[in-house]
Design a protein around this motif. Sequence first.
Motif, PDB file in Angstrom:
ATOM      1  N   ALA A 166       0.835  -1.212   0.000  1.00 43.21           N
ATOM      2  CA  ALA A 166       0.000   0.000   0.000  1.00 43.21           C
ATOM      3  C   ALA A 166       0.862   1.251   0.000  1.00 43.21           C
ATOM      4  CB  ALA A 166      -0.929  -0.014   1.207  1.00 43.21           C
ATOM      5  N   ILE A 167       1.989   1.226   0.726  1.00 45.27           N
ATOM      6  CA  ILE A 167       2.899   2.378   0.732  1.00 45.27           C
ATOM      7  C   ILE A 167       3.424   2.647  -0.667  1.00 45.27           C
ATOM      8  CG2 ILE A 167       5.148   3.207   1.536  1.00 45.27           C
ATOM      9  CD1 ILE A 167       4.660   1.708   4.150  1.00 45.27           C
ATOM     10  N   SER A 168       3.881   1.592  -1.324  1.00 49.36           N
ATOM     11  CA  SER A 168       4.467   1.739  -2.654  1.00 49.36           C
ATOM     12  C   SER A 168       3.447   2.248  -3.674  1.00 49.36           C
ATOM     13  CB  SER A 168       5.039   0.393  -3.113  1.00 49.36           C
ATOM     14  OG  SER A 168       5.633   0.507  -4.388  1.00 49.36           O
ATOM     15  N   ILE A 169       2.257   1.641  -3.671  1.00 48.47           N
ATOM     16  CA  ILE A 169       1.224   2.069  -4.621  1.00 48.47           C
ATOM     17  C   ILE A 169       0.758   3.482  -4.295  1.00 48.47           C
ATOM     18  CG2 ILE A 169      -1.106   1.607  -5.475  1.00 48.47           C
ATOM     19  CD1 ILE A 169      -0.604  -1.345  -4.989  1.00 48.47           C
ATOM     20  N   GLY A 170       0.596   3.774  -3.015  1.00 52.06           N
ATOM     21  CA  GLY A 170       0.159   5.113  -2.623  1.00 52.06           C
ATOM     22  C   GLY A 170       1.123   6.182  -3.079  1.00 52.06           C
ATOM     23  N   MET A 171       2.420   5.954  -2.901  1.00 53.88           N
ATOM     24  CA  MET A 171       3.422   6.921  -3.349  1.00 53.88           C
ATOM     25  C   MET A 171       3.363   7.109  -4.858  1.00 53.88           C
ATOM     26  SD  MET A 171       5.808   9.064  -2.850  1.00 53.88           S
ATOM     27  CE  MET A 171       6.130   8.826  -1.096  1.00 53.88           C
ATOM     28  N   GLN A 172       3.195   6.002  -5.586  1.00 52.81           N
ATOM     29  CA  GLN A 172       3.131   6.094  -7.042  1.00 52.81           C
ATOM     30  C   GLN A 172       1.920   6.891  -7.500  1.00 52.81           C
ATOM     31  OE1 GLN A 172       5.709   4.637  -9.114  1.00 52.81           O
ATOM     32  NE2 GLN A 172       4.766   6.273 -10.283  1.00 52.81           N
TER      33      GLN A 172
END
Length: 387
Positions: A274-280
């Motif tokens: 979720a962190i990775s997708i959210g940042m993207q």
Amino acid sequence: MNDIELTILMPCLNEAETLEICINKASKYMHNAGIKGEVLIADNGSSDGSQEIAVSHSARVINVQRKGYGAALIEGIKAAKGRYVIMGDADDSYDFSDLNNFVEKLRDGYDLVMGNRFRGGIKPHAMPPLHRYLGNPALSFIGRILFPSSIKDFHCGLRGFNKDAILSLNLKTSGMEFASEMVVKSTLHNLKITEIPTTLSPDGRSRPPHLRSWHDGWRHLRFLLLFSPRWLFFYPGIVLLLAGLTTTSILSFGPLSIGAIVLDIHTLLYGSLAISIGMQLIIFAVTARLYGTQIGILPDNKRLAVITNKFKLEHGIIIGATLFLLGVLGSIYAVLSWGETGFGSLDPAKEMRIAIPSIAAIATGLQLTFGSFFISFFKIRTTIEDT
């Protein structure tokens, strides 16, 4: 000097059955109201004699080569001689003999006057149930959520507007989503908009309408989403990023029990995702907004301009590199812990609490670093122009 006040514009593609009655109603209205105006037919390649019918009833005809409802209307608006334009379909579903409310609002200074079929009345068989109870209400509701608009009927085909104000919006879409584009851009550019009741009658054609329910509905929805990077990318990105950070922060120290439910390293893994997708998604939101503003399809966003001017490329590199370094250090620590066991079997519940956040930090750091470079590409033109 051009002193034509009103152009009544009708897009046309094989409307021979109903075009004559529409032109006659429009001409009679302007004559009775004492309005100096014209009836303009934007023909999109009719092969049923519609052009000849229009000319024989004293309407002006322009031929539009580019196909599509929006394409015909865009060229028609450009060609209109009137200060005000009232557009409506040439299928006799709207009453061109009763346009006083539109003209009065335009003379009062409104830039866009929308018809509202749900307030004015939809006669039996005038609108398919799918459009009446699902399509139009749902898309109009989404439009009001995504944009600060009070318009309740985004897709009414009968609407009036100040020609110069609408031309300034640089409308682009060629299909049925043109109806949404006009409302959305008028709202974003703070034009003066109002809505009045309009009656929709069954059209007078024996053939099916050009509208394709699901195809054109999707095009409307797609347009609304693409014109709102904030709702399409930013808000989902913020939610995912915060949820991921919260989950990862808590579960990195141990499992969490909520009643009979135990959240452990498997949930930690999804939290890091979720962190990775959210940042993207947040990076997508910023770049989409900058690009849309740069090519003129979205208005300037002062708040975003302030943030991007203060947040330099170097800031993104420093924060991204720091996250990357922390991730690398965590990974090294995990390898050293593995070495203490002779590089044998590990306890996943222990080691994955180190490995998963480390991987998340590496991925997020790289995303932020390269995302900062990507965002800077869109700022190069502005930087050059300012020097």
